[in-house]
Write an enzyme that holds these catalytic residues in place. Structure first.
Site, PDB file in Angstrom:
ATOM      1  CD  GLU A  12      -0.830   1.437   3.247  1.00 44.63           C
ATOM      2  OE1 GLU A  12      -1.186   2.406   2.567  1.00 44.63           O
ATOM      3  OE2 GLU A  12      -0.865   1.429   4.496  1.00 44.63           O
ATOM      4  CG  HIS A  45      -2.308   4.536   5.781  1.00 47.11           C
ATOM      5  ND1 HIS A  45      -2.726   3.421   5.105  1.00 47.11           N
ATOM      6  CD2 HIS A  45      -3.423   5.234   6.089  1.00 47.11           C
ATOM      7  CE1 HIS A  45      -4.050   3.452   4.993  1.00 47.11           C
ATOM      8  NE2 HIS A  45      -4.497   4.545   5.584  1.00 47.11           N
TER       9      HIS A  45
END
Lengths: 594, 594
Positions: free
Chosen positions: A232, A407
């Site tokens: 990602e 993240h």
């Protein structure tokens, strides 16, 4: 025998050098399989994205080996301002509909909307088993229930130790860490090699619930050999290492200790770690807790029942009861940290709750950084909260300490790449610029630039006999959800909505005789969203005369086709109104014949 | 004589103590005038804002002493997404219309849209002389020309040394520094005391054009005594000191030296300093210059003619010629740094120019930080530029070094407050949270919290005999410009546009006999922006049956009022469509009688 072996080794190394050279030219690299002495493989492995690349949202990835397709995630995303009236965007699953018999199941990495929001719509079209951890399935289940699909769905709970065989595909998992508990990375062993999908992750090495990312397992996977890594890219533009969630807890506690009256904390309902830290800070300062916002109530219920969230006995109260407490005894957890106009924080900022109100001296903590596009709405709420007299802690989480990202930043993305040592790398989960930056990171840790593949949705990476090609496309796109309609909002409708939203509509209706075309009544002009008629009588009167004149002129010219008559009235009225108002309302002429 | 003086001094100091105490209670403080032995003043000084507070944009402030009103700035702002179809927002000037005979003139601090954008609309309503520096008037002039107002306007050029008398008001100026040349602060001496308005400012002590902020003059003004300071608050939330514009020049030159192909720089057209630094970097790297974007061409023309921008002979080229150059010989200055969909950068990102295109290897510099609300549009453009193969330098100016703010940060705001030493302070030019933060800064440098006044638009501060009151209100608000209409976009129209934009419209038209009410033709159902009819024939057919049934049923019940018939059809059709689609189009029933 020994000599033959040596010679064969020599030939192999020559071949290796040759092939290595080719690799640079043809994006081809020998895999371990090919040199293990086995026969060349004849079946292709395909990897594709139906959503999640060149965009943030509606993640959906597919891995196919011959007749076996597994899917990873099925998210939704919110429409931008150009898609007027559209409720939601989900992936176009035409390819899956065409290959229904091959779809073995859906693996879900975690329970965020951009990974689960499309599931009800997918299940309405194709039946398939769904695999996810307990919390993920809990959140999916709530969604399926709303759509009346829960009973007939096949939800299979798994944990990070599970292994599943889907025909030729063997799937296992590894534990990661993100802003929601129970996140999985996915390992898919195929006859062509191993494909790894990270899901969303950060490397929080001191996480709130002890779900440490399983670095040992990741190292083991990398050691065994990874053919393709999909990782990602959300924070690929951000240097450094994302701070631990635990830091937010320290800042929350500090603010709670300073607060003299009520404390409001607004955050993402799904961030169970954050909720836990709010609960902990409330406990440490002897405050009760109440909840505002539907999704907050839902998540707290599911996460408490499943043991992800520990709330001390008697702390949680209904807002009616809580309103009876002294102001220094209460914490309110609420939704709306992104400025959503209908969510709790926005309503609080305009005093729109019966029992709980923001009052002078109260503390309001925005435990979230505004997502790009939401800044203006968030700022409006902050202003209103200040006007109500609150002490507002707002702004970027990196400044206030009240939020950290879920993240991983650049160093964490490099850590994942280093652990997995993939032969091929596909950056996923991001806008193009994020995928691009992620590519640069991969190059920086030494991955061959020709082995980094940037996919758009619908692009297919085919791996066959260790040859990698990115040439094929399958159908992919945005499916728009608009009320109960799925995919039926055409360009024409959106263009009309845009037109109507800016200049409104003017209906011109006239009745004429079927026999001789004589005008019987009208034209009547009725407008909506253009000018408010009572204030513009003169304008409407004049436009009526113009419409009448245009119609009579055409009739005198013996024009009788409805289309040409309508066109004539449309042009005459449109031009007149533009000259007088510099606005171009949609003109809708209607001719009734009796 | 001597004794009397002493006694009087004693009385005075007692009085002083008493009054000082009162001050805390009544927000009242003695002014120098009162204790200078003169008579108490009987006329009131009033200060008000018609725009610019509780908002960013449409700045407009007024100072009135008895029958003399002077105005400072008349800006516009852009509508937010809720004001569908609205072009511009300008201040409501009802109060000025009611007091036309008192308005002496408009002083303009600088040439930014949020300070000059409302001027054409103001002049259409009230004639008044306008005062500003040369560049400011150049930009205003271009605007008035577009509106056909230039010939009859009274534009008087001034510089920072000018003094003007408007009846009882004596106005002088001081030079400040901002992101456009020729900015002024305003000093207005009134019989009640001196009012200072800073305009927009930073303290750039090494400015690009040597227009150093005149700190000596500010110190002198402060030394003479300032009754009220109005100071801008844009960056009141930002700690520290805003960097000098010159730093951007260094970063631009560095990037220009590295660039191998074409260089695109996108910035605010009005930032003449920035344009100059781009020109300088182009000169240093032997590149020619071309311009894309209407406002860029306009500002470069005005600023070059007036000598604010120095472009070497032969550097500036038309884009057709420039396209012939080698790619390493060209710099393109363009508009659109805020992601405006119709501006040059957006068009470049979709290859929408004939002569100039972004090609692989080109460098694109976004020399601007996205204003909150514009992030999403800017990001979309950055993505597209990357996809075209450009090296894009984007993101916050504080990270890339490619932008600095034109507004002073907290230390500069404190410096202004310290220089001016005002008795009363009114933070202006900002959303509420910025005014609030500015108040905290003023408190931090020792200004009495009771002497800091936060105004909303329309609030009036009256100062009479040194008594300060904030009790009165004058009309103020948002006047919406929609095509040629000024102020005629009502709530009803905006509500209709919103409704139309989300769910579209369904017109239900029927003709019946005037004699007996018999339905002659219809109901016909025509929709726009709802569902595209050819795909929804069945839905429309069924809705037609429902409308007919509703009408017949009402007629059978002998209902004959049009309103009730229409209402009946609206409800029946609306309910049916909602059940079937979960959408609520606007239903517009029309009954024609012949």
């Amino acid at each position: 025998m020994k000599k033959r072996k040596k010679r064969s080794a020599h030939l192999q190394s020559l071949l290796f050098l040759f092939v290595k050279k080719l690799a640079i030219l043809y994006i081809l690299k020998p895999t371990r399989t090919q040199f293990a002495g086995g026969l060349p493989l004849t079946h292709a492995l395909s990897i594709f994205a139906l959503g999640g690349v060149y965009e943030i949202g509606k993640n959906m990835y597919g891995i196919q080996y011959e007749d076996d397709i597994i899917l990873i995630d099925c998210g939704s995303k919110f429409p931008d301002e150009s898609l007027l009236g559209v409720d939601l965007i989900i992936p176009d699953v035409t390819y899956l509909l065409e290959n229904q018999d091959k779809v073995r199941g859906l693996l879900v990495t975690h329970g965020h909307e951009d990974h689960i929001g499309g599931i009800p719509y997918l299940l309405k079209q194709i039946d398939m088993p769904i695999y996810g951890t307990q919390l993920t399935l809990g959140l999916i289940g709530a969604k399926l229930k709303e759509h009346g699909l829960l009973q007939k769905s096949k939800l299979t709970p798994i944990d990070s130790k599970a292994t599943i065989r889907f025909g030729s595909l063997h799937v296992s998992f590894f534990q990661t860490n993100h802003s929601i508990p129970d996140c999985l990375g996915i390992v898919c062993e195929t006859p062509e090699g191993t494909v790894v999908h990270t899901g969303d992750f950060k490397f929080d090495l001191s996480p709130v619930n002890n779900q440490t990312p399983d670095i040992h397992r990741m190292a083991e996977i990398g050691q065994k050999g990874v053919l393709v890594l999909l990782s990602e890219s959300t924070n690929a533009e951000r240097p450094g290492f994302t701070p631990s969630e635990r830091l937010v807890g320290d800042h929350l506690l500090e603010a709670f200790r300073k607060a003299e009256k009520k404390i409001f904390v607004s955050t993402f309902a799904s961030n169970v770690y954050r909720l836990q830290q709010v609960v902990d800070a409330a406990e440490a300062t002897n405050r009760k807790l109440t909840l505002l916002g539907r999704s907050m109530v839902n998540v707290v219920k599911i996460a408490s029942e499943q043991g992800y969230l520990r709330i001390p006995e008697g702390m949680l109260m209904e807002s009616e009861e809580a309103a009876e407490l002294d102001s220094d005894e209460l914490v309110i957890l609420c939704t709306g940290s992104q400025g959503e106009p209908m969510a709790a924080l926005s309503r609080l900022s305009t005093s729109n709750y019966r029992h709980i109100k923001v009052q002078p001296g109260d503390t309001v903590i925005l435990s979230a950084t505004p997502i790009p596009g939401n800044e203006r709405n968030v700022s409006r709420i902050v202003d209103n909260l200040f006007i109500l007299g609150a002490k507002v802690i707002y702004g970027s989480g990196s400044v206030t300490g009240m939020h950290v990202s879920g993240h991983g930043s650049q160093e964490e993305l490099k850590l994942m790449l280093t652990l997995m040592k993939p032969q091929y790398f596909i950056p996923i989960h991001g806008e193009y610029r994020m995928l691009y930056q992620h590519r640069l990171l991969a190059e920086a840790i030494g991955i061959d630039p020709n082995h980094i593949l940037l996919l758009n949705i619908g692009d297919v990476v085919d791996i066959h006999n260790s040859k990698v090609k990115q040439e094929r496309k399958i159908p992919a796109g945005n499916t728009l959800v608009d009320g109960l309609g799925i995919g039926d909002v055409g360009t024409m409708i959106l263009r009309d909505r845009k037109h109507l939203s800016e200049d409104g509509i003017m209906v011109v209706v006239v009745t004429r005789s079927k026999a001789d075309g004589k005008i019987l009544t009208g034209p009547d002009l009725i407008s909506r969203g253009f000018v408010y008629a009572p204030e513009s009588e003169e304008l409407i009167e004049e436009a009526t005369r113009i419409a009448t004149a245009a119609l009579l002129r055409l009739q005198e010219e013996n024009v009788n086709q409805w289309n040409r008559l309508k066109q004539g009235m449309r042009e005459a009225v449109g031009q007149f109104l533009y000259e007088r108002t510099k606005k171009r309302p949609m003109i809708l002429p209607i001719i009734m014949e009796v």
